[in-house]
Write an enzyme that holds these catalytic residues in place. Structure first.
Site, PDB file in Angstrom:
ATOM      1  N   LYS A  15       0.820  -1.217   0.000  1.00 25.15           N
ATOM      2  CA  LYS A  15       0.000   0.000   0.000  1.00 25.15           C
ATOM      3  C   LYS A  15       0.860   1.276   0.000  1.00 25.15           C
ATOM      4  O   LYS A  15       0.593   2.202  -0.760  1.00 25.15           O
ATOM      5  CB  LYS A  15      -0.874  -0.049   1.257  1.00 25.15           C
ATOM      6  CG  LYS A  15      -1.941   0.966   1.369  1.00 25.15           C
ATOM      7  CD  LYS A  15      -2.979   0.477   2.374  1.00 25.15           C
ATOM      8  CE  LYS A  15      -2.394   0.025   3.710  1.00 25.15           C
ATOM      9  NZ  LYS A  15      -2.110   1.139   4.627  1.00 25.15           N
ATOM     10  N   ARG A  93      -8.585   3.230  10.099  1.00 24.02           N
ATOM     11  CA  ARG A  93      -8.355   1.957  10.779  1.00 24.02           C
ATOM     12  C   ARG A  93      -9.623   1.377  11.394  1.00 24.02           C
ATOM     13  O   ARG A  93      -9.621   0.246  11.852  1.00 24.02           O
ATOM     14  CB  ARG A  93      -7.321   2.154  11.906  1.00 24.02           C
ATOM     15  CG  ARG A  93      -5.962   2.634  11.430  1.00 24.02           C
ATOM     16  CD  ARG A  93      -4.995   1.472  11.380  1.00 24.02           C
ATOM     17  NE  ARG A  93      -3.715   1.838  10.792  1.00 24.02           N
ATOM     18  CZ  ARG A  93      -2.654   2.199  11.504  1.00 24.02           C
ATOM     19  NH1 ARG A  93      -2.717   2.245  12.815  1.00 24.02           N
ATOM     20  NH2 ARG A  93      -1.537   2.499  10.900  1.00 24.02           N
ATOM     21  N   ARG A 133      11.623 -11.428   3.743  1.00 21.04           N
ATOM     22  CA  ARG A 133      12.359 -10.654   2.738  1.00 21.04           C
ATOM     23  C   ARG A 133      13.845 -10.767   3.069  1.00 21.04           C
ATOM     24  O   ARG A 133      14.241 -10.967   4.218  1.00 21.04           O
ATOM     25  CB  ARG A 133      11.902  -9.210   2.699  1.00 21.04           C
ATOM     26  CG  ARG A 133      12.093  -8.487   3.984  1.00 21.04           C
ATOM     27  CD  ARG A 133      11.529  -7.102   3.868  1.00 21.04           C
ATOM     28  NE  ARG A 133      11.453  -6.515   5.200  1.00 21.04           N
ATOM     29  CZ  ARG A 133      11.031  -5.291   5.429  1.00 21.04           C
ATOM     30  NH1 ARG A 133      10.633  -4.548   4.433  1.00 21.04           N
ATOM     31  NH2 ARG A 133      10.991  -4.815   6.652  1.00 21.04           N
ATOM     32  N   ARG A 165      16.402 -10.837   6.852  1.00 22.77           N
ATOM     33  CA  ARG A 165      16.663  -9.734   7.799  1.00 22.77           C
ATOM     34  C   ARG A 165      16.388 -10.147   9.232  1.00 22.77           C
ATOM     35  O   ARG A 165      15.303 -10.604   9.547  1.00 22.77           O
ATOM     36  CB  ARG A 165      15.726  -8.583   7.493  1.00 22.77           C
ATOM     37  CG  ARG A 165      16.272  -7.559   6.570  1.00 22.77           C
ATOM     38  CD  ARG A 165      15.149  -6.673   6.142  1.00 22.77           C
ATOM     39  NE  ARG A 165      15.044  -5.536   7.054  1.00 22.77           N
ATOM     40  CZ  ARG A 165      15.249  -4.286   6.657  1.00 22.77           C
ATOM     41  NH1 ARG A 165      15.597  -4.047   5.414  1.00 22.77           N
ATOM     42  NH2 ARG A 165      15.121  -3.296   7.483  1.00 22.77           N
ATOM     43  N   ARG A 176       1.251  -6.817  14.811  1.00 23.03           N
ATOM     44  CA  ARG A 176       0.736  -5.914  13.760  1.00 23.03           C
ATOM     45  C   ARG A 176      -0.326  -6.602  12.920  1.00 23.03           C
ATOM     46  O   ARG A 176      -1.343  -6.010  12.586  1.00 23.03           O
ATOM     47  CB  ARG A 176       1.881  -5.483  12.829  1.00 23.03           C
ATOM     48  CG  ARG A 176       2.536  -4.177  13.222  1.00 23.03           C
ATOM     49  CD  ARG A 176       3.628  -3.826  12.229  1.00 23.03           C
ATOM     50  NE  ARG A 176       3.101  -3.159  11.043  1.00 23.03           N
ATOM     51  CZ  ARG A 176       3.784  -3.046   9.908  1.00 23.03           C
ATOM     52  NH1 ARG A 176       4.989  -3.575   9.796  1.00 23.03           N
ATOM     53  NH2 ARG A 176       3.271  -2.409   8.880  1.00 23.03           N
TER      54      ARG A 176
END
Ligand SMILES: [Zn+2]
Length: 220
Positions: A15, A93, A133, A165, A176
């Protein structure tokens, strides 16, 4: 092209990237409530009433929405009065917030200019994108997660070693996704569907493919 674009998507949906591309390419105003709050915080010349509201918010004496609406609505009406479109990214939200923005758009006479674009993504893919990632040990190149990229071990730029990572804390990402994943997004998506302004693009695709679909939907 519609003047009010609302981007909806869970973390990892791309996004933010999409919002940056679109605001640059279409010269739309990018409304990010986080940015508005940071700007107010950093601005010593800001309106003293706003500064007071910010202090009240920080001390917990004010519902954050009160100040955020004030800042966001002011920024939006400025862009609209300049004849520009606006793009909302991550500002909404809850259904209450969606309703408040919709009321505001009616007052501004732009309710027929609203389009909500949901970049659909499963929580599972979001988890993989956010935790798998890879980054190059040599040059810092970031390789986003995809089933193809999962097998890659060499940096496409410098042939250095790609590693997952380690600073992406899985507990924080899990929280989250619990708070901002599809379960939380569903009622907001439903709200815009009922308003008749929802369109969806498949966010499981590559960034470029999503970009193409969004532009096609917007007719640009
Ligand atoms: Zn590299």
């Amino acid at each position: 092209m519609k003047k009010v674009i609302i981007l909806l998507g869970i973390p990892g949906s791309g996004k933010g990237t999409q919002a940056r591309r679109m605001t640059e390419d279409f010269s739309y105003g990018h409304i990010s409530t986080g940015d508005l709050l940071r700007a107010l915080d950093a601005d010593d010349q800001a309106d003293s009433a706003d500064k007071q509201l910010l202090a009240d918010m920080k001390s917990g004496n004010l519902v954050a929405d009160t100040l955020i609406y004030k800042l966001a609505f002011r920024a939006i009406s400025e862009y609209l009065s300049e004849g520009k479109g606006i793009l909302l990214d991550g500002a909404i939200r809850t259904v209450e917030q969606a309703q408040a923005y919709q009321e505001f758009f009616k007052e501004q006479g732009v309710e027929h200019e609203v389009v909500a674009i949901e970049m659909t993504l499963s929580d599972d893919t979001a988890w993989k994108r956010l935790t798998k990632r890879k980054v190059c040990e040599e040059c810092g190149y970031i390789l986003p997660y995809s089933p193809d990229n999962e097998k890659k071990t060499d940096c496409p730029d410098c042939q250095g070693n790609l590693i997952v990572r380690s600073d992406d804390n899985p507990d924080i990402i899990k929280k989250r996704l619990e708070e901002q994943g599809n379960a939380a997004l569903a009622p907001i998506v439903l709200f815009y569907k009922e308003q008749g302004v929802l369109v969806q693009v498949n966010g499981e695709q590559s960034i470029d493919a999503v970009d193409q679909d969004v532009r096609q939907l917007l007719g640009v």
